[in-house]
Design a protein around this motif. Structure first.
Motif, PDB file in Angstrom:
ATOM      1  N   GLU A 158       6.233  -1.648   4.037  1.00  0.00           N
ATOM      2  CA  GLU A 158       4.781  -1.794   4.036  1.00  0.00           C
ATOM      3  C   GLU A 158       4.225  -1.331   5.372  1.00  0.00           C
ATOM      4  N   ASN A 175       4.754   1.150   0.356  1.00  0.00           N
ATOM      5  CA  ASN A 175       3.368   0.744   0.150  1.00  0.00           C
ATOM      6  C   ASN A 175       2.613   0.968   1.449  1.00  0.00           C
TER       7      ASN A 175
ATOM      8  N   TYR B  23      -2.759  -2.024  -3.950  1.00  0.00           N
ATOM      9  CA  TYR B  23      -1.636  -1.985  -3.020  1.00  0.00           C
ATOM     10  C   TYR B  23      -2.024  -2.537  -1.657  1.00  0.00           C
ATOM     11  N   LYS B  26      -1.956  -6.215  -1.878  1.00  0.00           N
ATOM     12  CA  LYS B  26      -0.585  -6.695  -1.913  1.00  0.00           C
ATOM     13  C   LYS B  26       0.002  -6.702  -0.514  1.00  0.00           C
ATOM     14  N   ARG B  27      -0.295  -5.632   0.234  1.00  0.00           N
ATOM     15  CA  ARG B  27       0.219  -5.507   1.592  1.00  0.00           C
ATOM     16  C   ARG B  27      -0.292  -6.627   2.482  1.00  0.00           C
ATOM     17  N   LYS B  28      -1.529  -7.017   2.237  1.00  0.00           N
ATOM     18  CA  LYS B  28      -2.123  -8.079   3.055  1.00  0.00           C
ATOM     19  C   LYS B  28      -1.759  -9.465   2.527  1.00  0.00           C
ATOM     20  N   ASP B  29      -0.882  -9.531   1.553  1.00  0.00           N
ATOM     21  CA  ASP B  29      -0.452 -10.797   0.964  1.00  0.00           C
ATOM     22  C   ASP B  29      -1.576 -11.544   0.249  1.00  0.00           C
ATOM     23  N   GLU B  33       3.913 -11.657  -4.021  1.00  0.00           N
ATOM     24  CA  GLU B  33       4.992 -10.814  -4.538  1.00  0.00           C
ATOM     25  C   GLU B  33       5.482 -11.288  -5.916  1.00  0.00           C
ATOM     26  N   ARG B  38       8.326  -6.954 -13.089  1.00  0.00           N
ATOM     27  CA  ARG B  38       8.755  -5.643 -13.570  1.00  0.00           C
ATOM     28  C   ARG B  38       9.438  -5.804 -14.914  1.00  0.00           C
TER      29      ARG B  38
END
Lengths: 268, 207
Positions: A158, A175, B23, B26-29, B33, B38
């Protein structure tokens, strides 16, 4: 750092110590330290082996170093070979020239590595700069990642900005806000998720053989060259020369170079 | 505990956000997760989300993102403890606990005047249990005891608390949030609560 005792430790030749609190630690030759060391400045030339933890404001190793515990330091400069079995926690810059194995993971502000490196656990840094061969067994989180050479990612990556010149092999998700990859030889990535993606082929005689094989690309603005992908999904997609995609799903715009092959393109 | 799923593509259509935003969050939480599920479908690997949770979360993010930075939002959504200290009256005033449930809490801890974050969370779980109407006063008290016991086992507060009753005897179970639980068919699952959800709600009330 609070070191009440202002003594220095100086070992040269074949020396050993049990560790302790010091102001300056100078190790020359073949030195072994059996306990924890807390000091302001730690400099080692030659072969140093530390069986405990190392805590220092400034660390410099030249030659071969083995730290079996954690390494907690303000900044570190390493030339040569280093192995850290515990966590490597650096408040400012960790600079490594040479071969390194950081088994317990890395936390640093700036990580600057030239040469070959292996990070065995999670890596968190603000800026990561890699030149050479780098292998990350687990997650990596950074604001800016800049690498040239070969990058192996075992877990998700990330970053705000991710740029790579060379090869990437990733078995997880990359990402990032912006991803820029300049290909060299063959790269393999499982998944890319981003706002802006730009994949370009490198220069040179065999540039057309440079490939990026990827399962899924998802992003807002996508420009790719020499990419073999199963799925490409995004808002605006430009497929350059040498692209082969099984399925492209776009929302607004799809531009296709005549050298790009697409099995199926749908607007959603 | 089968939950309804939503595919990534459908999620983007419904909410009108882009891949980049998803995204980024998601990266910043902002999106945990664990919600990225999937599954392989006939078109290859696809990502799914728990429908209810992700839709409410994205609504919240869209509403709040103009006023707050993403980092601040992340702090609000994360189940990590915040730095707070609240007195009983304040908690009642902010609607975290009712007076009744605060009294139950005080029965267990007569000397507590100011609650730390964790104590506030537990009090709010007790309140939730009582407010559901399925749990009695004594049972709520033992829920508190179960929660307090559990913190020595779990490293964080990502847990669920469940009350099972059979033949009038109730038992509290605290389990890891993603763990499966099967109960005796004769027994009745009276109450369940996700502690991390309680924390989220609590943080929204506090800020």
């Amino acid at each position: 750092m609070q070191t009440e005792m202002g003594h220095d430790l100086h070992l040269s030749g074949h020396g050993s110590s049990t560790g302790g609190f010091y102001r300056n630690v100078h190790l020359e030759g073949l030195s072994t330290i059996d306990g924890d060391v807390v000091c302001e400045q730690c400099t080692a030339h030659g072969v140093a082996r530390m069986h405990g933890n190392l805590r220092a404001d400034m660390t410099a190793f030249h030659g071969k170093a083995d730290v079996l515990g954690d390494m907690v330091t303000g900044s570190a400069e390493i030339h040569g070979t280093i192995r850290v079995s515990g966590v490597c926690d650096v408040a400012k810059i960790l600079r490594i020239h040479g071969t390194s194995r950081l088994q317990g993971g890395v936390r640093a502000d700036v990580l600057n590595i030239h040469g070959r490196t292996h990070v065995g656990a999670e890596c968190v840094a603000r800026e990561v700069e890699l030149h050479g061969i780098a292998q990350f067994a687990q997650d990596i989180r950074a604001e800016r990642m800049d690498c040239s050479g070969v990058l192996h990612l075992g877990g998700p990556c990330e970053a705000e900005s991710f740029s790579c010149k060379g090869q990437v092999h990733s078995s997880g998700l990359i990402n990032a806000e912006r991803v820029h990859i300049r290909l060299h030889a063959k790269s393999e990535v499982q998944e890319i998720g981003c706002t802006e993606l730009r994949v370009e082929r490198g220069r040179g005689w065999f540039a057309r053989r440079h490939k990026l094989v990827v399962d899924i690309i998802e992003g807002d603005h996508i420009y790719v060259e020499n990419v073999v992908a199963k799925r490409i999904r995004g808002n605006r997609i430009t497929l350059g020369n040498g692209v082969y995609a099984e399925r492209v799903e776009y929302r607004e715009e799809l531009n296709r170079h005549h050298g790009a092959k697409v099995k199926e393109a749908v607007q959603v | 505990m089968e939950q309804e799923l939503i595919s990534k593509k459908e999620l983007l259509d419904v909410t009108g956000i882009s891949y980049g935003q998803l995204y980024r969050w998601k990266r910043k939480d902002l999106i945990p997760e664990e919600w990225f599920i999937r599954k392989s479908t006939f078109t290859g690997q696809e990502t799914f989300f728990p429908r209810e949770k992700i839709l409410t979360r994205i609504e919240q993010i869209k509403q709040l993102k103009d006023d707050l930075s993403l980092d601040e939002l992340a702090r609000r959504f994360s189940p990590d403890p915040a730095e707070i200290a609240l007195s009983g009256e304040e908690m009642v005033r902010k609607g975290i606990v009712s007076e009744q449930s605060w009294r139950v809490y005080q029965l267990e801890h007569p000397n507590v005047a100011v609650c730390s974050f964790q104590e506030t969370v537990f009090a709010s779980v007790v309140h939730r249990a009582l407010a559901s109407g399925d749990v009695g006063l004594d049972e709520a008290r033992s829920a508190l005891r179960a929660l307090e016991q559990s913190i020595t086992v779990f490293s964080d507060l990502r847990v669920r608390i469940v009350c099972v009753r059979k033949l009038g005897v109730s038992v509290w179970v605290v389990q890891a949030a993603d763990g499966q639980l099967v109960v005796d068919p004769d027994a009745k699952l009276v109450f369940e609560a996700d502690v991390s959800e309680c924390i989220e709600e609590l943080k929204l009330k506090l800020m």
